[in-house]
Design an enzyme around this catalytic site. Structure first.
Site, PDB file in Angstrom:
ATOM      1  N   LYS A  83       0.859  -1.192   0.000  1.00 33.07           N
ATOM      2  CA  LYS A  83       0.000   0.000   0.000  1.00 33.07           C
ATOM      3  C   LYS A  83       0.891   1.236   0.000  1.00 33.07           C
ATOM      4  CE  LYS A  83      -4.389   0.704   2.394  1.00 33.07           C
ATOM      5  NZ  LYS A  83      -4.963   0.681   3.739  1.00 33.07           N
TER       6      LYS A  83
HETATM    7  C1  E4P Z   1      -8.374   1.401   3.755  1.00 36.38           C
HETATM    8  O1  E4P Z   1      -7.527   0.708   3.253  1.00 36.38           O
HETATM    9  C2  E4P Z   1      -8.189   2.162   4.999  1.00 36.38           C
HETATM   10  O2  E4P Z   1      -7.440   1.363   5.889  1.00 36.38           O
HETATM   11  C3  E4P Z   1      -9.486   2.468   5.705  1.00 36.38           C
HETATM   12  O3  E4P Z   1     -10.597   2.041   4.970  1.00 36.38           O
HETATM   13  C4  E4P Z   1      -9.579   3.832   6.283  1.00 36.38           C
HETATM   14  O4  E4P Z   1     -10.826   3.969   6.913  1.00 36.38           O
HETATM   15  P1  E4P Z   1     -11.163   5.140   7.958  1.00 36.38           P
HETATM   16  O5  E4P Z   1     -11.417   6.387   7.190  1.00 36.38           O
HETATM   17  O6  E4P Z   1     -12.391   4.638   8.660  1.00 36.38           O
HETATM   18  O7  E4P Z   1      -9.966   5.247   8.866  1.00 36.38           O
END
Ligand code: E4P
Length: 216
Positions: A83
């Site tokens: 990522k």
């Molecule tokens: C996605 O890969 C992220 O880890 C995640 O969906 C972020 O979500 P949040 O905005 O609830 O922290």
């Protein structure tokens, strides 16, 4: 449509994996920090359970650092997807890692143009954060829909991974908007299954069955 858990809690992954409907997992530095466990141990354990794509995020912000960390993370397990943040450095690292055959998930996407750039850099996944877009009074699902339409129109193979999902309705709408994947917290995953009429209906069936047995 694929369904992922957005978590670094191994117990949550194990429980939902047992349902037989879990396709993958996404993590981020906040979730790993919250778990209080070593990053690489968590990623290895999750990969062994889910045996599908598991996103692990780099923390470097320069291109060399991202590439170095990305290669290292990809070496932890065949299921790791690296990522990267959607920045200029992230795009360059995405291009380099993708050219090596390493799958990349470009994260922190808030517009269709960011997703288009990520796809051109060879990303396997783009992650529009729809809940965080909603938080600033914009329409997160509209961004997911635009990205899905653009990728379909231009035959781009990058998958649209709807992220920052806050409630079950987001999952339904992301599926209708053309997202390939929805990643959600454990709480939302469990909510997908729950419906009061299912519980009421099951209770009635079983009560009627018992009554019929007593009358026989
Ligand atoms: C996605 O890969 C992220 O880890 C995640 O969906 C972020 O979500 P949040 O905005 O609830 O922290």
């Amino acid at each position: 449509m694929e369904l992922y858990l957005d978590t670094a809690e191994v117990t949550e992954v194990r429980e939902v994996a047992e349902w037989g409907v879990l396709d993958g997992v996404t993590t981020n530095p906040t979730l790993v920090a919250k778990s209080g466990r070593p990053f690489e141990t968590v990623i290895r354990e999750i990969c062994e359970i889910v045996r599908g794509p598991v996103s692990a995020e780099v923390t470097a912000t320069d291109v060399e650092g991202m590439i170095r960390e990305g290669r290292h993370l990809a070496g932890l397990n065949e299921h790791v997807v690296v990522k990267l943040p959607t920045t200029v450095e992230g795009l360059k690292a995405c291009k380099a890692l993708s050219a090596e055959g390493i799958k990349v998930n470009m994260t922190l996407i808030f517009s269709a143009n960011q997703a288009l750039l990520a796809a051109k850099a060879g990303a396997a996944y783009v992650s529009p954060f729809l809940g965080r877009i909603d938080d600033i009074s914009w329409e997160g699902m509209e961004v997911v829909r635009e990205i899905a339409e653009i990728f379909a129109l231009h035959d781009l193979p990058t998958k649209v991974l709807a992220a920052s999902i806050r409630h079950p309705r987001h999952v339904t709408e992301a599926a209708l908007a053309g997202a390939d994947v929805a990643t959600m917290p454990y709480k939302v995953f469990k909510q997908l299954l729950v419906h009061p009429l299912t519980d009421i209906g099951l209770k009635r069936f079983l009560d009627d069955w018992e009554k019929a047995k007593q009358q026989a």
